[in-house]
Design a protein around this motif. Structure first.
Motif, short mmCIF file in Angstrom:
data_model
loop_
_atom_site.label_atom_id
_atom_site.label_comp_id
_atom_site.label_asym_id
_atom_site.label_seq_id
_atom_site.Cartn_x
_atom_site.Cartn_y
_atom_site.Cartn_z
N VAL A 44 -25.62 -57.96 -20.70
CA VAL A 44 -26.51 -59.06 -21.07
C VAL A 44 -27.59 -59.20 -20.02
CG1 VAL A 44 -24.72 -60.34 -22.31
CG2 VAL A 44 -25.13 -60.84 -19.90
N LEU A 45 -28.69 -59.82 -20.41
CA LEU A 45 -29.75 -60.16 -19.47
C LEU A 45 -29.58 -61.64 -19.14
CD1 LEU A 45 -32.34 -59.15 -18.02
CD2 LEU A 45 -33.61 -60.17 -19.92
N HIS A 46 -29.26 -61.92 -17.89
CA HIS A 46 -29.13 -63.30 -17.44
C HIS A 46 -30.52 -63.77 -17.01
CE1 HIS A 46 -27.21 -66.86 -15.81
NE2 HIS A 46 -27.98 -66.70 -14.74
N VAL A 47 -30.99 -64.85 -17.63
CA VAL A 47 -32.33 -65.36 -17.39
C VAL A 47 -32.21 -66.75 -16.79
CG1 VAL A 47 -34.57 -65.90 -18.44
CG2 VAL A 47 -33.12 -64.11 -19.44
N MET A 48 -32.97 -67.01 -15.72
CA MET A 48 -32.94 -68.32 -15.08
C MET A 48 -34.35 -68.82 -14.82
SD MET A 48 -31.34 -69.55 -11.43
CE MET A 48 -32.72 -68.94 -10.49
N ASN A 49 -34.56 -70.10 -15.09
CA ASN A 49 -35.82 -70.75 -14.74
C ASN A 49 -35.71 -71.13 -13.26
OD1 ASN A 49 -37.82 -72.67 -14.19
ND2 ASN A 49 -37.86 -73.37 -16.30
N PRO A 50 -36.54 -70.56 -12.38
CA PRO A 50 -36.42 -70.83 -10.95
C PRO A 50 -36.76 -72.27 -10.57
CG PRO A 50 -38.37 -69.54 -11.36
CD PRO A 50 -37.64 -69.64 -12.66
N ASP A 51 -37.45 -72.98 -11.46
CA ASP A 51 -37.80 -74.38 -11.18
C ASP A 51 -36.69 -75.34 -11.58
OD1 ASP A 51 -40.32 -73.60 -10.23
OD2 ASP A 51 -41.15 -73.63 -12.26
N ALA A 52 -35.72 -74.85 -12.33
CA ALA A 52 -34.59 -75.67 -12.77
C ALA A 52 -33.42 -74.72 -13.01
CB ALA A 52 -34.93 -76.45 -14.03
N SER A 53 -32.65 -74.46 -11.97
CA SER A 53 -31.62 -73.42 -12.05
C SER A 53 -30.54 -73.69 -13.09
CB SER A 53 -30.98 -73.19 -10.68
OG SER A 53 -30.36 -74.38 -10.23
N ALA A 54 -30.45 -74.91 -13.60
CA ALA A 54 -29.50 -75.20 -14.67
C ALA A 54 -29.97 -74.63 -16.01
CB ALA A 54 -29.28 -76.69 -14.81
N LEU A 55 -31.25 -74.31 -16.10
CA LEU A 55 -31.81 -73.75 -17.34
C LEU A 55 -31.65 -72.23 -17.31
CD1 LEU A 55 -35.02 -75.94 -17.68
CD2 LEU A 55 -32.88 -76.13 -18.99
N THR A 56 -30.54 -71.76 -17.86
CA THR A 56 -30.23 -70.34 -17.88
C THR A 56 -29.80 -69.93 -19.29
OG1 THR A 56 -27.89 -70.62 -17.34
CG2 THR A 56 -29.42 -70.41 -15.48
N GLU A 57 -29.84 -68.65 -19.52
CA GLU A 57 -29.37 -68.12 -20.80
C GLU A 57 -29.01 -66.64 -20.61
OE1 GLU A 57 -28.21 -67.49 -24.56
OE2 GLU A 57 -28.58 -69.42 -23.63
N ASN A 58 -28.00 -66.20 -21.33
CA ASN A 58 -27.64 -64.79 -21.39
C ASN A 58 -28.12 -64.24 -22.73
OD1 ASN A 58 -26.32 -64.61 -18.90
ND2 ASN A 58 -24.47 -65.46 -19.77
N VAL A 59 -28.99 -63.25 -22.67
CA VAL A 59 -29.59 -62.66 -23.88
C VAL A 59 -28.98 -61.27 -24.07
CG1 VAL A 59 -31.74 -61.89 -24.93
CG2 VAL A 59 -31.71 -63.96 -23.52
N LEU A 60 -28.67 -60.97 -25.32
CA LEU A 60 -28.11 -59.68 -25.67
C LEU A 60 -29.12 -58.85 -26.45
CD1 LEU A 60 -25.74 -62.03 -26.09
CD2 LEU A 60 -24.40 -59.97 -26.47
N ALA A 61 -28.93 -57.55 -26.42
CA ALA A 61 -29.65 -56.63 -27.30
C ALA A 61 -28.58 -55.93 -28.12
CB ALA A 61 -30.46 -55.62 -26.50
N GLU A 62 -28.64 -56.10 -29.42
CA GLU A 62 -27.63 -55.54 -30.31
C GLU A 62 -28.30 -54.83 -31.48
OE1 GLU A 62 -24.33 -55.50 -29.91
OE2 GLU A 62 -24.37 -56.71 -28.08
N GLN A 63 -27.67 -53.75 -31.91
CA GLN A 63 -28.18 -53.02 -33.07
C GLN A 63 -27.49 -53.55 -34.32
OE1 GLN A 63 -27.63 -48.77 -32.98
NE2 GLN A 63 -29.44 -48.48 -34.24
N ALA A 64 -28.30 -53.88 -35.32
CA ALA A 64 -27.82 -54.32 -36.63
C ALA A 64 -28.24 -53.28 -37.67
CB ALA A 64 -28.41 -55.69 -36.96
N ALA A 65 -27.87 -53.52 -38.89
CA ALA A 65 -28.24 -52.59 -39.96
C ALA A 65 -29.75 -52.43 -40.10
CB ALA A 65 -27.64 -53.06 -41.28
#
Length: 98
Positions: A44-65
């Motif tokens: 996953v790609l862990h993304v963080m807003n450096p101005d508010a470290s509580a604002l984070t998200e894990n983004v995936l790249a997945e193959q679908a049909a």
């Protein structure tokens, strides 16, 4: 896959390459990112807003049909993985401080 000049199929990007491309687009927007390789799970790609470290998200790249997609951690599609810039814009809006 699409044919290249030699008539052979061009290789598609790997999951890591899609995540790296998205990470580059998010770094350009001022976010901090890192690829996380959990044991026995997809990277996953862990993304963080450096101005508010509580604002984070894990983004995936997945193959679908219907091709590769970026996905939120709650299993909702963001945009097709061919559009790292568009994905970065949406993620930036969600992780904005205002």
């Amino acid at each position: 896959m699409t044919p290249d000049d030699t008539g052979t199929a061009a290789p598609s990007k790997t999951r890591i390459e899609y995540l790296e491309e998205l990470g580059d687009a998010l770094v350009e927007r001022g976010f901090r990112v890192r690829i996380v390789l959990p044991r026995d799970q997809s990277p996953v790609l862990h993304v963080m807003n450096p101005d508010a470290s509580a604002l984070t998200e894990n983004v995936l790249a997945e193959q679908a049909a219907d091709g590769w997609w970026y996905w939120w951690s709650w299993a909702e599609r963001i945009v097709p993985a061919d559009d790292a810039s568009g994905a970065a814009a949406r993620i930036a809006r969600v992780l904005a401080t205002r």
